[in-house]
Write a protein that holds these residues in place. Structure first.
Motif, PDB file in Angstrom:
ATOM      1  N   LEU A   1      35.304  45.483  40.390  1.00  0.00           N
ATOM      2  CA  LEU A   1      36.049  44.357  41.137  1.00  0.00           C
ATOM      3  C   LEU A   1      37.367  45.276  42.160  1.00  0.00           C
ATOM      4  O   LEU A   1      37.384  44.312  42.709  1.00  0.00           O
ATOM      5  N   THR A   2      37.808  45.851  41.851  1.00  0.00           N
ATOM      6  CA  THR A   2      38.145  47.295  42.888  1.00  0.00           C
ATOM      7  C   THR A   2      37.813  47.321  44.003  1.00  0.00           C
ATOM      8  O   THR A   2      38.225  47.116  44.797  1.00  0.00           O
ATOM      9  N   VAL A   3      36.263  48.266  43.484  1.00  0.00           N
ATOM     10  CA  VAL A   3      35.983  47.399  45.375  1.00  0.00           C
ATOM     11  C   VAL A   3      35.537  47.113  45.821  1.00  0.00           C
ATOM     12  O   VAL A   3      36.383  46.582  46.953  1.00  0.00           O
ATOM     13  N   HIS A   4      35.368  45.876  45.696  1.00  0.00           N
ATOM     14  CA  HIS A   4      35.207  44.368  46.124  1.00  0.00           C
ATOM     15  C   HIS A   4      36.020  43.627  46.460  1.00  0.00           C
ATOM     16  O   HIS A   4      36.079  42.846  47.093  1.00  0.00           O
ATOM     17  N   GLY A   5      36.947  43.971  45.928  1.00  0.00           N
ATOM     18  CA  GLY A   5      38.051  43.157  45.659  1.00  0.00           C
ATOM     19  C   GLY A   5      39.260  44.050  46.654  1.00  0.00           C
ATOM     20  O   GLY A   5      40.315  43.774  47.115  1.00  0.00           O
TER      21      GLY A   5
ATOM     22  N   GLY B   1      44.890  47.385  49.153  1.00  0.00           N
ATOM     23  CA  GLY B   1      44.595  48.786  48.746  1.00  0.00           C
ATOM     24  C   GLY B   1      42.622  49.357  49.402  1.00  0.00           C
ATOM     25  O   GLY B   1      42.532  48.698  50.609  1.00  0.00           O
ATOM     26  N   ALA B   2      42.719  50.552  49.092  1.00  0.00           N
ATOM     27  CA  ALA B   2      41.273  50.309  49.925  1.00  0.00           C
ATOM     28  C   ALA B   2      40.148  50.952  49.547  1.00  0.00           C
ATOM     29  O   ALA B   2      39.461  51.046  49.461  1.00  0.00           O
ATOM     30  N   GLY B   3      39.941  49.903  48.354  1.00  0.00           N
ATOM     31  CA  GLY B   3      39.013  49.859  47.103  1.00  0.00           C
ATOM     32  C   GLY B   3      38.934  51.407  46.226  1.00  0.00           C
ATOM     33  O   GLY B   3      37.411  51.805  46.125  1.00  0.00           O
ATOM     34  N   ARG B   4      40.203  52.175  46.116  1.00  0.00           N
ATOM     35  CA  ARG B   4      40.119  53.554  45.190  1.00  0.00           C
ATOM     36  C   ARG B   4      40.290  52.937  43.678  1.00  0.00           C
ATOM     37  O   ARG B   4      40.955  52.405  43.246  1.00  0.00           O
ATOM     38  N   ALA B   5      39.523  53.331  42.866  1.00  0.00           N
ATOM     39  CA  ALA B   5      39.204  52.833  41.786  1.00  0.00           C
ATOM     40  C   ALA B   5      39.406  54.604  40.801  1.00  0.00           C
ATOM     41  O   ALA B   5      38.463  55.150  41.304  1.00  0.00           O
ATOM     42  N   ASP B   6      40.346  54.501  39.750  1.00  0.00           N
ATOM     43  CA  ASP B   6      40.982  55.682  38.886  1.00  0.00           C
ATOM     44  C   ASP B   6      40.297  55.303  37.433  1.00  0.00           C
ATOM     45  O   ASP B   6      41.662  54.567  37.005  1.00  0.00           O
ATOM     46  N   ILE B   7      39.797  54.674  37.308  1.00  0.00           N
ATOM     47  CA  ILE B   7      39.178  53.856  35.691  1.00  0.00           C
ATOM     48  C   ILE B   7      38.608  54.797  34.482  1.00  0.00           C
ATOM     49  O   ILE B   7      37.497  55.163  34.645  1.00  0.00           O
ATOM     50  N   SER B   8      39.474  54.326  33.475  1.00  0.00           N
ATOM     51  CA  SER B   8      38.711  54.992  32.295  1.00  0.00           C
ATOM     52  C   SER B   8      39.236  54.771  31.117  1.00  0.00           C
ATOM     53  O   SER B   8      40.084  54.587  30.611  1.00  0.00           O
TER      54      SER B   8
ATOM     55  N   ARG C   1      46.109  31.983  49.540  1.00  0.00           N
ATOM     56  CA  ARG C   1      46.230  30.964  47.984  1.00  0.00           C
ATOM     57  C   ARG C   1      44.891  30.536  47.854  1.00  0.00           C
ATOM     58  O   ARG C   1      44.253  30.725  46.295  1.00  0.00           O
ATOM     59  N   PHE C   2      43.788  30.363  48.320  1.00  0.00           N
ATOM     60  CA  PHE C   2      42.118  30.091  47.758  1.00  0.00           C
ATOM     61  C   PHE C   2      41.512  31.276  48.526  1.00  0.00           C
ATOM     62  O   PHE C   2      41.964  31.515  49.117  1.00  0.00           O
ATOM     63  N   GLY C   3      40.625  31.403  47.393  1.00  0.00           N
ATOM     64  CA  GLY C   3      39.647  31.839  48.051  1.00  0.00           C
ATOM     65  C   GLY C   3      38.395  31.930  47.090  1.00  0.00           C
ATOM     66  O   GLY C   3      38.199  31.005  46.096  1.00  0.00           O
ATOM     67  N   TRP C   4      37.478  32.091  47.521  1.00  0.00           N
ATOM     68  CA  TRP C   4      35.757  31.671  46.674  1.00  0.00           C
ATOM     69  C   TRP C   4      34.585  32.514  47.317  1.00  0.00           C
ATOM     70  O   TRP C   4      34.541  33.022  48.423  1.00  0.00           O
ATOM     71  N   ALA C   5      33.968  32.562  46.861  1.00  0.00           N
ATOM     72  CA  ALA C   5      32.771  33.551  47.177  1.00  0.00           C
ATOM     73  C   ALA C   5      31.257  33.004  46.032  1.00  0.00           C
ATOM     74  O   ALA C   5      31.341  33.091  45.072  1.00  0.00           O
ATOM     75  N   LEU C   6      30.181  33.750  46.870  1.00  0.00           N
ATOM     76  CA  LEU C   6      28.934  33.391  46.561  1.00  0.00           C
ATOM     77  C   LEU C   6      28.458  34.912  47.197  1.00  0.00           C
ATOM     78  O   LEU C   6      28.299  35.517  47.681  1.00  0.00           O
ATOM     79  N   VAL C   7      28.037  35.953  45.811  1.00  0.00           N
ATOM     80  CA  VAL C   7      27.530  36.448  45.489  1.00  0.00           C
ATOM     81  C   VAL C   7      26.326  37.591  44.894  1.00  0.00           C
ATOM     82  O   VAL C   7      26.461  37.129  43.983  1.00  0.00           O
TER      83      VAL C   7
ATOM     84  N   ALA D   1      29.040  38.588  38.710  1.00  0.00           N
ATOM     85  CA  ALA D   1      29.991  38.178  38.854  1.00  0.00           C
ATOM     86  C   ALA D   1      31.549  38.393  38.698  1.00  0.00           C
ATOM     87  O   ALA D   1      32.243  38.099  39.526  1.00  0.00           O
ATOM     88  N   PHE D   2      31.583  39.547  38.642  1.00  0.00           N
ATOM     89  CA  PHE D   2      32.885  40.551  39.003  1.00  0.00           C
ATOM     90  C   PHE D   2      32.594  40.899  40.702  1.00  0.00           C
ATOM     91  O   PHE D   2      33.955  40.769  40.832  1.00  0.00           O
ATOM     92  N   LYS D   3      31.966  40.498  41.395  1.00  0.00           N
ATOM     93  CA  LYS D   3      31.513  40.877  42.632  1.00  0.00           C
ATOM     94  C   LYS D   3      32.238  39.612  43.141  1.00  0.00           C
ATOM     95  O   LYS D   3      33.397  39.609  44.104  1.00  0.00           O
ATOM     96  N   ALA D   4      31.570  38.466  42.813  1.00  0.00           N
ATOM     97  CA  ALA D   4      32.066  37.016  42.962  1.00  0.00           C
ATOM     98  C   ALA D   4      33.782  37.476  43.315  1.00  0.00           C
ATOM     99  O   ALA D   4      34.556  37.368  44.142  1.00  0.00           O
ATOM    100  N   LEU D   5      33.647  37.174  41.605  1.00  0.00           N
ATOM    101  CA  LEU D   5      35.820  37.291  41.698  1.00  0.00           C
ATOM    102  C   LEU D   5      36.853  37.952  42.304  1.00  0.00           C
ATOM    103  O   LEU D   5      37.290  37.389  42.766  1.00  0.00           O
ATOM    104  N   ALA D   6      35.870  39.205  42.259  1.00  0.00           N
ATOM    105  CA  ALA D   6      36.333  40.331  43.157  1.00  0.00           C
ATOM    106  C   ALA D   6      36.146  40.025  44.909  1.00  0.00           C
ATOM    107  O   ALA D   6      38.113  39.778  46.090  1.00  0.00           O
ATOM    108  N   VAL D   7      36.295  39.472  45.358  1.00  0.00           N
ATOM    109  CA  VAL D   7      35.781  39.092  47.263  1.00  0.00           C
ATOM    110  C   VAL D   7      36.597  37.486  46.705  1.00  0.00           C
ATOM    111  O   VAL D   7      37.493  37.230  47.946  1.00  0.00           O
ATOM    112  N   ALA D   8      36.992  36.573  45.842  1.00  0.00           N
ATOM    113  CA  ALA D   8      37.810  35.033  45.967  1.00  0.00           C
ATOM    114  C   ALA D   8      38.822  35.874  46.065  1.00  0.00           C
ATOM    115  O   ALA D   8      39.862  35.296  46.191  1.00  0.00           O
ATOM    116  N   LEU D   9      38.838  37.061  45.182  1.00  0.00           N
ATOM    117  CA  LEU D   9      40.755  37.593  44.587  1.00  0.00           C
ATOM    118  C   LEU D   9      41.105  37.665  45.846  1.00  0.00           C
ATOM    119  O   LEU D   9      41.877  37.615  46.452  1.00  0.00           O
TER     120      LEU D   9
END
Ligand SMILES: [Mn+2]
Length: 201
Positions: free
Chosen positions: A50-54, A30-37, A97-103, A173-181
């Motif tokens: 999670l959407t933007v950074h993933g 995607g392009a980091g487009r979030a439409d979340i409610s 398959r693998f991803g990791w991040a320090l954010v 935490a959510f940003k790190a998970l996003a980047v790793a994902l």
């Protein structure tokens, strides 16, 4: 109701129970487009991060039983998003398959490591001290990550290593998970057999 498209790596799901009604769409490339409610502001904030950074595209609508509390809404949104990620990944061939991040987020620092093998294991240590973050119970911040990872059928370790401010700790935490994902779902161009000693994920 389910819609899937292997080449587009996206999935849509609807889920209705006595506790929540949810419509979700996830596109991995995607392009980091979030439409979340979700009805819970802080949950929207975390899932948007999670959407933007993933670099996903996520549409999520939830009508939950917030007159009870935030638990069903938080858990069910995470379940459906995790299921969408699982479906969008298809047979998981040709991914990194693998991803990791320090954010970092200001004084907070979070680490996430992801393996998109089809096993559901999640270890989360956020160390939040406040009872709530906005309308989201702090205990549900980790529960959202756990539910998302479990339903995406992957392995994730998410640790907040330091940070005084709980909003920063959760968001890092959510940003790190996003980047790793994002790294883990990236197309490797290699056949699936080159990605596992077993030959399949
Ligand atoms: Mn924030």
């Amino acid at each position: 109701m389910t819609q899937e498209h292997a080449t587009l790596r996206q999935a849509a799901l609807e889920r209705a129970t006595r506790e929540t009604r949810i419509e979700a769409f996830v596109r991995l490339d995607g392009a980091g487009r979030a439409d979340i409610s979700t009805g819970v502001g802080f949950l929207d904030h975390m899932l948007t991060a999670l959407t933007v950074h993933g670099r996903l595209d996520v549409t999520l609508r939830c009508q939950g039983d917030l007159h009870v509390d935030d638990h069903h809404t938080a858990e069910d949104c995470a379940i459906v998003l995790g299921q969408c990620i699982d479906r969008a990944l298809g047979d998981r061939s040709g991914i990194e398959r693998f991803g990791w991040a320090l954010v970092p987020m200001d004084e907070a620092l979070a680490r996430a490591a992801v393996d998109l093998v089809t096993r559901s294991v999640c270890v989360v240590r956020l160390g939040l001290r406040r009872e709530r973050l906005g309308e989201l119970s702090s205990e549900n911040v980790g529960h959202v990550i756990w539910s998302l990872v479990s339903n995406a059928r992957c392995v994730a370790h998410v640790d907040v290593l330091r940070g005084r401010n709980d909003h920063h700790r959760a968001e890092a935490a959510f940003k790190a998970l996003a980047v790793a994902l994002r790294q883990a779902v990236a197309r490797s161009g290699r056949p699936a057999a080159d990605n596992s000693t077993k030959g399949v994920l």
